[in-house]
Design a protein around this motif. Structure first.
Motif, mmCIF file in Angstrom:
data_model
loop_
_atom_site.group_PDB
_atom_site.id
_atom_site.type_symbol
_atom_site.label_atom_id
_atom_site.label_comp_id
_atom_site.label_asym_id
_atom_site.label_seq_id
_atom_site.Cartn_x
_atom_site.Cartn_y
_atom_site.Cartn_z
ATOM 1 N N TRP A 150 -4.560 6.442 9.078
ATOM 2 C CA TRP A 150 -3.693 5.363 8.589
ATOM 3 C C TRP A 150 -4.476 4.177 8.062
ATOM 4 O O TRP A 150 -3.900 3.267 7.472
ATOM 5 C CB TRP A 150 -2.712 4.946 9.678
ATOM 6 N N GLY A 151 -5.775 4.189 8.264
ATOM 7 C CA GLY A 151 -6.624 3.162 7.674
ATOM 8 C C GLY A 151 -7.354 3.640 6.441
ATOM 9 O O GLY A 151 -8.103 2.880 5.817
ATOM 10 N N ASP A 152 -7.131 4.894 6.069
ATOM 11 C CA ASP A 152 -7.771 5.487 4.896
ATOM 12 C C ASP A 152 -6.878 5.268 3.680
ATOM 13 O O ASP A 152 -5.733 5.731 3.656
ATOM 14 C CB ASP A 152 -7.979 6.985 5.145
ATOM 15 N N PRO A 153 -7.361 4.579 2.654
ATOM 16 C CA PRO A 153 -6.512 4.323 1.484
ATOM 17 C C PRO A 153 -6.073 5.581 0.761
ATOM 18 O O PRO A 153 -5.115 5.553 -0.013
ATOM 19 C CB PRO A 153 -7.393 3.443 0.586
ATOM 20 N N ALA A 154 -6.741 6.730 1.023
ATOM 21 C CA ALA A 154 -6.385 7.981 0.352
ATOM 22 C C ALA A 154 -5.256 8.730 1.053
ATOM 23 O O ALA A 154 -4.716 9.694 0.506
ATOM 24 C CB ALA A 154 -7.612 8.880 0.251
ATOM 25 N N THR A 155 -4.880 8.305 2.277
ATOM 26 C CA THR A 155 -3.828 8.995 3.022
ATOM 27 C C THR A 155 -2.488 8.876 2.310
ATOM 28 O O THR A 155 -2.067 7.783 1.935
ATOM 29 C CB THR A 155 -3.711 8.427 4.441
ATOM 30 N N THR A 156 -1.836 10.021 2.120
ATOM 31 C CA THR A 156 -0.530 10.064 1.462
ATOM 32 C C THR A 156 0.460 10.878 2.309
ATOM 33 O O THR A 156 0.136 12.007 2.687
ATOM 34 C CB THR A 156 -0.634 10.706 0.072
ATOM 35 N N HIS B 49 0.834 -1.201 0.000
ATOM 36 C CA HIS B 49 0.000 0.000 0.000
ATOM 37 C C HIS B 49 0.871 1.255 0.000
ATOM 38 O O HIS B 49 1.697 1.426 0.889
ATOM 39 C CB HIS B 49 -0.900 -0.013 1.239
ATOM 40 N N PRO B 50 0.738 2.107 -0.997
ATOM 41 C CA PRO B 50 -0.270 2.042 -2.059
ATOM 42 C C PRO B 50 0.115 1.160 -3.239
ATOM 43 O O PRO B 50 -0.693 0.964 -4.139
ATOM 44 C CB PRO B 50 -0.363 3.501 -2.509
ATOM 45 N N ASP B 51 1.351 0.636 -3.234
ATOM 46 C CA ASP B 51 1.790 -0.160 -4.383
ATOM 47 C C ASP B 51 2.792 -1.212 -3.912
ATOM 48 O O ASP B 51 3.212 -1.228 -2.745
ATOM 49 C CB ASP B 51 2.408 0.726 -5.470
ATOM 50 N N LYS B 52 3.173 -2.096 -4.817
ATOM 51 C CA LYS B 52 4.063 -3.204 -4.478
ATOM 52 C C LYS B 52 5.416 -2.713 -3.977
ATOM 53 O O LYS B 52 5.940 -3.221 -2.980
ATOM 54 C CB LYS B 52 4.248 -4.110 -5.686
ATOM 55 N N GLN B 53 6.008 -1.729 -4.656
ATOM 56 C CA GLN B 53 7.322 -1.249 -4.249
ATOM 57 C C GLN B 53 7.302 -0.701 -2.832
ATOM 58 O O GLN B 53 8.211 -0.966 -2.038
ATOM 59 C CB GLN B 53 7.828 -0.180 -5.217
ATOM 60 N N SER B 54 6.260 0.046 -2.497
ATOM 61 C CA SER B 54 6.157 0.607 -1.146
ATOM 62 C C SER B 54 6.114 -0.492 -0.100
ATOM 63 O O SER B 54 6.767 -0.408 0.949
ATOM 64 C CB SER B 54 4.910 1.487 -1.043
ATOM 65 N N GLY B 55 5.337 -1.556 -0.375
ATOM 66 C CA GLY B 55 5.237 -2.649 0.571
ATOM 67 C C GLY B 55 6.525 -3.430 0.709
ATOM 68 O O GLY B 55 6.926 -3.815 1.815
#
Length: 458
Positions: A364-370, A275-281
């Protein structure tokens, strides 16, 4: 115990009478619920104390997988391809008698074979059904005392096959040549606890999910992330977990489960969410823990968990994605023992789940948080209430501890009990099986070790 019963005969399928005699002890009906995991040890050698050391080791003998499986569910495995019972080290929980333990297998023998640019997930024994297994150590041998197959509401095996095309890896035969069907009932079981009423709670990597099963293994409910949309399962599926957990890494769902004194459950996400993408995880050192109330049937808290740098856990390792949580142990009150590991090293830490550390319902549970929680280089500096942790023991520094420890419990004041996952003797690659389709065993055994700590817990 008759050692001849553990030798694989020339024929793969044993008579049922031989399967019934796989252990010296009969497999009785499950007993009373287990006590709590116990309390935490301390780390470091104090003056006048003996160093932390392994004091006993017990090894699981070779038990043909078909004989074991068909003893529980007759006719479920026609050909085990030379695979023996293994993989029971996915967790470890004290049973009702001292020295006896409940364990759980994972989804069964599986591997990977490269075909062109793809890595195909193989299931050499697709009829294998995950099982809850009770064991005890007698001298240097592990005995199987009881085994409970995990079944659907109608009593059919759940299997260990993946659930959903496009979300889970596609399953193939042992040689990666022929596709196998998906199974919406399939479970990749990992963590295990036994509740006060005798039922079991398990966690699963596919969903990821929290699974409640009866004392005899029937699935009562499978709690999954909101929006998973799993259909066709022969048991109740409840979308009660945060939708963000749909972003779990493949093969890195929930692995680690603890039963707190108040009856709540805590489950660990093995690796950070993608989250939000593979590289970040893949680059993140922050995973998550969920607290679940069986009484309320819902998640009641969430916690950020911060891994140590991978080079600290395994000196010389540089890939952060190798970090994972594989075990949780309730220590009393709000304390947990957490195992951080790679495939070659492991360390145990103590944390406290304080009310002020709860991030459920926050940004931190909101998928829009950046940036996302997983993207933060220093979550604490960004205001995330990360639970403090204390190193209890570096298992990599204790001679005689096997690799890939996934089962952990604590006995008395200063003894750890550890169980490894031997992956059913499987290896990856086309050389895992010979030209006749029989396993080329890795030689890694299932071992239960007791570790005497250098000082009392309290």
């Amino acid at each position: 115990m008759n050692p001849r019963l553990f030798r694989r005969p020339a024929a793969v399928v044993l008579p049922l009478s031989a399967a019934l005699a796989l252990t010296a002890a009969a497999w009785p009906a499950s007993g009373a619920p287990a006590p709590s995991h116990g309390t935490t040890p301390s780390h470091g050698t104090a003056p006048g104390h003996s160093p932390t050391r392994v004091v006993s080791t017990a090894t699981l003998p070779d038990i043909p997988l078909a004989a074991f499986s068909n003893r529980l569910l007759p006719g479920s495995v026609a050909d085990d391809r030379g695979v023996d019972l293994g993989g029971i080290g996915s967790d470890l929980y004290p049973a009702e008698r001292p020295g006896e333990y409940w364990t759980v297998t994972d989804r069964g023998p599986n591997g990977q074979i490269a075909v062109g640019k793809d890595k195909r997930r193989t299931f050499p024994v697709p009829g294998f059904d995950p099982a809850i297994v009770k064991i005890r150590a007698v001298g240097g041998r592990l005995e199987v005392l009881d085994a409970v197959p995990i079944t659907t509401a109608s009593g059919a095996p759940v299997t260990g096959l993946p659930n959903q095309p496009g979300r889970d890896e596609a399953p193939y035969t042992y040689d990666a040549a022929t596709p196998l069907p998906y199974d919406p009932n399939g479970l990749d079981t990992e963590g295990l606890v036994r509740d006060r009423d005798g039922s079991f709670w398990l966690v699963d990597e596919y969903g990821p999910s929290l699974v409640h099963v009866s004392a005899r293994g029937r699935v009562l409910a499978r709690h999954v992330p909101k929006g998973l949309g799993l259909t066709g399962a022969d048991y109740p599926v409840v979308e009660s977990l945060p939708a963000l957990y749909l972003k779990r890494k493949v093969n890195r769902g929930f692995e680690g489960l603890a039963l707190l004194p108040d009856g709540d459950l805590v489950m660990a996400l093995q690796s950070p969410l993608l989250h939000p993408d593979k590289q970040s995880g893949e680059e993140s050192r922050t995973t998550r823990l969920l607290r679940f109330s069986p009484r309320a049937g819902r998640v009641t808290a969430e916690y950020a968990y911060r891994f140590d740098p991978v080079g600290v856990v395994e000196p010389g390792q540089t890939k952060t994605s190798e970090l994972k949580i594989s075990a949780l142990v309730a220590l009393g009150g709000d304390r947990l023992l957490v195992e951080e590991r790679t495939d070659k090293a492991a360390r145990l830490y103590e944390i406290r789940l304080r009310r002020g550390s709860d991030i459920l319902g926050s940004a931190w549970g909101d998928p829009a948080t950046t940036p996302s929680l997983e993207q933060l280089a220093d979550p604490a500096a960004a205001g995330v209430p990360v639970p403090a942790k204390r190193l209890v023991v570096d298992l990599g520094a204790v001679e005689g501890v096997p690799g890939k420890i996934e089962g952990v419990t604590v006995e008395g004041r200063r003894t750890l009990v550890l169980l490894n996952d031997n992956d059913f003797g499987m290896t990856d690659g086309s050389g895992a099986f010979d030209a006749s389709g029989r396993l080329v065993d890795s030689g890694i055994e299932t071992r239960l070790v007791r570790v005497r700590l250098d000082r009392p817990v309290r």
